[in-house]
Design a protein around this motif. Structure first.
Motif, PDB file in Angstrom:
ATOM      1  N   SER A   1      63.542  37.362  38.160  1.00 39.23           N
ATOM      2  CA  SER A   1      64.134  35.574  38.095  1.00 39.23           C
ATOM      3  C   SER A   1      63.808  34.933  37.548  1.00 39.23           C
ATOM      4  O   SER A   1      62.445  34.790  37.155  1.00 39.23           O
ATOM      5  N   ALA A   2      64.357  34.660  36.045  1.00 38.18           N
ATOM      6  CA  ALA A   2      63.964  34.020  35.080  1.00 38.18           C
ATOM      7  C   ALA A   2      64.390  32.080  34.939  1.00 38.18           C
ATOM      8  O   ALA A   2      65.629  32.827  33.335  1.00 38.18           O
TER       9      ALA A   2
ATOM     10  N   LEU B   1      65.146  29.012  32.840  1.00 40.46           N
ATOM     11  CA  LEU B   1      64.750  28.677  32.106  1.00 40.46           C
ATOM     12  C   LEU B   1      65.272  27.789  31.613  1.00 40.46           C
ATOM     13  O   LEU B   1      65.911  26.662  32.637  1.00 40.46           O
TER      14      LEU B   1
ATOM     15  N   LEU C   1      60.689  25.991  27.349  1.00 35.73           N
ATOM     16  CA  LEU C   1      60.341  26.597  27.798  1.00 35.73           C
ATOM     17  C   LEU C   1      58.965  27.231  27.091  1.00 35.73           C
ATOM     18  O   LEU C   1      58.194  27.622  27.530  1.00 35.73           O
TER      19      LEU C   1
ATOM     20  N   SER D   1      55.497  27.617  28.139  1.00 35.11           N
ATOM     21  CA  SER D   1      55.062  27.496  29.822  1.00 35.11           C
ATOM     22  C   SER D   1      55.007  28.973  30.260  1.00 35.11           C
ATOM     23  O   SER D   1      54.472  29.951  29.726  1.00 35.11           O
TER      24      SER D   1
ATOM     25  N   ALA E   1      56.910  30.126  32.411  1.00 36.69           N
ATOM     26  CA  ALA E   1      57.578  30.459  32.503  1.00 36.69           C
ATOM     27  C   ALA E   1      58.453  31.596  31.650  1.00 36.69           C
ATOM     28  O   ALA E   1      59.565  31.907  31.560  1.00 36.69           O
ATOM     29  N   ASP E   2      57.746  30.934  30.463  1.00 35.70           N
ATOM     30  CA  ASP E   2      57.407  32.072  29.218  1.00 35.70           C
ATOM     31  C   ASP E   2      57.476  33.673  29.237  1.00 35.70           C
ATOM     32  O   ASP E   2      56.038  33.218  28.548  1.00 35.70           O
ATOM     33  N   LEU E   3      58.309  34.182  30.198  1.00 37.55           N
ATOM     34  CA  LEU E   3      57.408  35.191  30.132  1.00 37.55           C
ATOM     35  C   LEU E   3      57.581  36.615  29.330  1.00 37.55           C
ATOM     36  O   LEU E   3      58.462  36.178  27.939  1.00 37.55           O
TER      37      LEU E   3
END
Length: 793
Positions: free
Chosen positions: A89-90, A92, A98, A101, A103-105
């Motif tokens: 799960s990503a 955005l 983004l 952060s 969440a910035d995979l």
């Protein structure tokens, strides 16, 4: 160092190679590549497909490469698919938010990002927005955000300013308020008392006036259940005639806003004592005493319409007990009729607020204020692009580029092309921000770039001395089919460095040997016994020649046809600035006549030496050294000079009395995260007093707000005005680009400080080194690259 930027799509490989090439220039023909990853994006993006990015790229880079998400994208439902792994799960957000952060995979080779769409035709449902603080951000009587005589927990928005005036007999207030940071406002004001003379012997000074400043910090923002809480501190320094400290809470139940607080001093049981040169805030130094002396206050505001609000207030001020208030004896021998005040405010325009009130049960009050965003151009800035004529297109490539750049605001231009890298050196004469200058330069030369060129390197100079370098892959100037405009591609691709510059190219074209400037000048002199407001209005002109690299010969002349400056102050013990009125009363004066030489090493370390009539009041010799550390976050240096006092009215004459000298260590801390800087000078100042001077500045889209304070050993002075005094003041520097509709590097500086003191004074230098480095420090170039183009909301 070079700060690389993530480049969309196939541009990434070129940008990564450029990063290494600038840091470690390879031998001719030896180009070292970097590993890449191939990833895909599907669904609600503008350009779905596979992209090759540099290893280490993240989700935000992939979204940018794909042109961004569509308006119908379900960002919360994004999923990252990776070989031999379960779906990830990503969730955005906008790629700019983004980036960086958690969440910035990071991406791996073969990854696929899938962004679903919302229901067809549904669109994104806008979240209901509760009404903001806007209807409740008006000033009180003396400028602080509040009701009438009391503050609320609301604060003016960050990077906005407000100026205005209020009259509620017997008081007249002039104020200016700035939202320096989020939840912090600072207010400066002049309090006048109608009908009470400022000096016993009368004269031209007029009614009594007191200068004061206030600040308010909102330490708790309002939430669904909790009110906003703020600390409001008024007049903590000097006479403290109108001083108070309050804690106040405000809760919005729209269209109402309720406030309740407790305050001491003017809002409490007794007036606070004089503090002289120090600062005192009893709320912090003696909270028990504050609590014993505090009284309650509060009120209600009602936003009837977006342009009309009504308010009612309970004020605890006991006017008859304000023993040091010059108004008490004449106007308040007994208590006022009522502690309740009522008012109405209207906003005929977004920037204008008018108010009328009934206060103390016996007086009508009127207020007018204007509110603007700092740094927002009054006229949209537009610089027309270069259009090549058919005749110019037949010239050799270097001549075409030089002619084009000279047309759009550059000089001292040199061009070199080795078949792989196109290098351009130029001096920026027009653009306030260096990143903006680079963008214009690259956009201008884009049609001329040969097809075999891989990179463009730009070196910006000041009088022949390199101050910044930028680079971008040639693909960023074309990039058709990427989904980005040319401006977006340049902003994403360009990288900067501010040290280890290559030697400037020779020869150059369009070098400016002579330059001139002419700008309006306004200076004010406040609080002299001969008159509260003295001023002069005129023009300041300068003629400069640049005989060689780093050298400047300068002639500055000032003329003030409107000038009422005079003083009745007696000379003080050591005359440094306290006799400035003798110089300022001249209608025509030679401001400067000097030669200035700057030299810089490759590191760089900057050196500057100057000789001549250095400023309006002093002539002699002066020198500086400065060097950036940690990519310009810190500037360190030293300065020193030996000068004599110039004779008023004699352009080339000096006063008797010997010489003065300075020896100062200097430092600057740049804090781009909050657009602020702290400057420190430590050592010997002109009068011989030793100590420190600290200045704090806030930079807002080209506008610089500054305040300074000094602490020196004043025992060398024998007069009571300088002994124990701390020099202090405020200044603002405003770029002319905000008013003209065209970009310009010209800025006007206005400062306000006591002219009758000699403590902690330094030479008023022509372009000191820290200011020459200025926004060209590496850490600030990156900051300006991200903020130059931001459109104010």
């Amino acid at each position: 160092m070079i700060f690389s930027r993530r480049i969309p799509g196939a541009q990434a490989f070129a940008a990564a190679s450029l990063f290494l090439a600038l840091l470690f220039p390879p031998p001719a023909g030896a180009i070292v590549g970097r590993k890449t990853v191939t990833v895909s994006v599907e669904g609600a993006v503008r350009v779905p497909g596979a992209y090759t990015l540099s290893r280490g790229a993240t989700l935000s880079a992939l979204i940018l490469a794909a042109g961004g998400t569509t308006d119908n994208a379900d960002l919360a439902g994004a999923t990252l698919f990776r070989e031999d792994s379960p779906a990830i799960s990503a969730p955005l957000s906008h790629p700019r938010l983004l980036k960086g952060s958690p969440a910035d995979l990071p991406l791996e080779d073969g990854d696929t990002l899938r962004i679903p769409s919302l229901r067809p035709g549904a669109g994104r449902k806008a979240a209901a927005r509760p009404p903001g603080d806007d209807p409740f951000l008006a000033p009180n009587n003396f400028g602080v955000t509040g009701l009438l005589e009391t503050p609320t927990a609301r604060v003016i928005k960050e990077n906005r300013y407000r100026i205005g005036a209020t009259q509620v007999r017997p008081y007249r207030y002039y104020f200016g308020t700035v939202g320096l940071f989020d939840r912090l406002e600072v207010n400066g004001r002049i309090n006048g008392v109608i009908g009470v003379p400022g000096f016993i012997d009368g004269g031209d000074y007029g009614a009594y006036k007191d200068k004061a400043f206030d600040f308010k910090y909102q330490f708790l923002k309002e939430s669904a259940y909790l009110p906003a809480l703020a600390v409001a501190v008024s007049d903590p320094h000097g006479t403290r005639i109108y001083a108070s400290q309050a804690i106040v809470a405000s809760k919005r139940i729209f269209p109402f806003d309720f406030s309740l607080g407790f305050g001491n001093g003017r809002l409490g049981k007794r007036q606070l004592p004089d503090q002289g040169e120090g600062f005192k805030i009893e709320l912090f130094t003696n909270p028990r005493a504050w609590a014993r002396e505090a009284l309650p206050f509060g009120g209600i505001q009602y936003a009837a319409t977006p342009w009309l609000s009504l308010l009612a207030e309970y004020s605890p001020i006991r006017y008859e007990r304000q023993t040091s208030d010059p108004a008490r004896e004449k106007y308040f021998p007994t208590a006022v009729r009522s502690p309740f005040n009522f008012g109405a405010r209207v906003k005929p325009f977004r920037w204008l607020e008018l108010g009328a009130s009934w206060q103390r049960g016996e007086e009508i009050g009127v207020t007018a204020s204007v509110d603007f965003e700092i740094g927002r151009p009054l006229v949209p800035i537009y610089d027309p692009p270069y259009r090549e004529t058919p005749g110019a297109s037949r010239n050799p490539l270097p001549d075409r580029i030089a002619f084009a750049l000279a047309d759009v605001g550059f000089s001292d231009i040199a061009v070199s092309n080795d078949g792989f890298t196109l290098r351009i050196d130029a001096q920026n004469d027009r653009y306030f921000f260096a990143p903006r200058a680079v963008e214009v330069l690259l956009a201008t030369v884009a049609p001329f770039v040969p097809s075999n060129v891989e990179y463009i390197r730009v070196q910006l100079k000041e009088n022949g001395i390199p101050v910044a370098e930028a680079a971008a892959p040639a693909t960023a100037l074309s990039g058709a089919g990427t989904g980005f405009t040319q401006t977006e591609r340049i902003r994403n691709a360009v990288g900067f460095r501010s040290a280890y510059f290559d030697a400037p190219l020779r020869p150059t074209a369009y070098r400016r040997r002579i330059d001139y400037s002419l700008k309006p000048s306004f200076e004010a002199f406040l609080n002299d016994p001969s008159g509260f407001f003295k001023y002069r209005v005129g023009l300041a002109g300068a003629l400069s020649t640049f005989p060689w690299r780093g050298g400047t010969a300068l002639l500055g002349v000032e003329g003030y046809p409107v000038n009422n400056i005079s003083t009745s102050n007696a000379p003080l013990s050591i005359l440094i600035r306290s006799d400035v009125a003798e110089y300022k009363k001249e209608s025509i004066a030679l401001g400067r006549l000097l030669f200035d030489q700057v030299y810089a090493t490759r590191r760089p370390v900057y050196f500057r030496a100057a000789a001549g009539m250095l400023e309006t009041m002093f002539g002699g010799v002066d020198g500086e050294v400065a060097f950036p550390l940690r990519d310009g976050r810190i500037l360190a240096g030293a300065s020193g000079g030996v000068v004599r006092k110039r004779a008023p009215g004699e352009p080339f004459g000096f006063r008797d009395g010997g010489s003065y000298h300075t020896a100062l260590l200097q430092g600057r801390l740049n804090v781009p995260e909050i657009d602020a800087a702290v400057d420190v000078k430590w050592g010997r100042f002109l009068a011989g007093d030793r100590g420190v001077r600290v200045a704090v500045s806030k930079f807002v889209r080209g506008v610089t707000l500054s305040a300074w304070y000094s602490a020196t050993d004043t025992d060398i002075f024998t007069d009571r005005y300088n002994r124990g005094y701390h020099d202090k003041g405020i200044s603002v520097e405003i770029p002319i680009r905000l008013f003209t509709g065209r970009d310009s590097r010209t800025a006007y500086r206005y400062s306000l400080s006591p002219w009758t003191r000699d403590v902690a004074q330094d030479i008023d230098r022509y372009l000191p080194l820290f200011d020459r480095i200025g926004r060209n420090a590496g850490i600030l170039l990156d900051r300006d690259l991200g903020s130059t183009y931001k459109v104010p909301k």
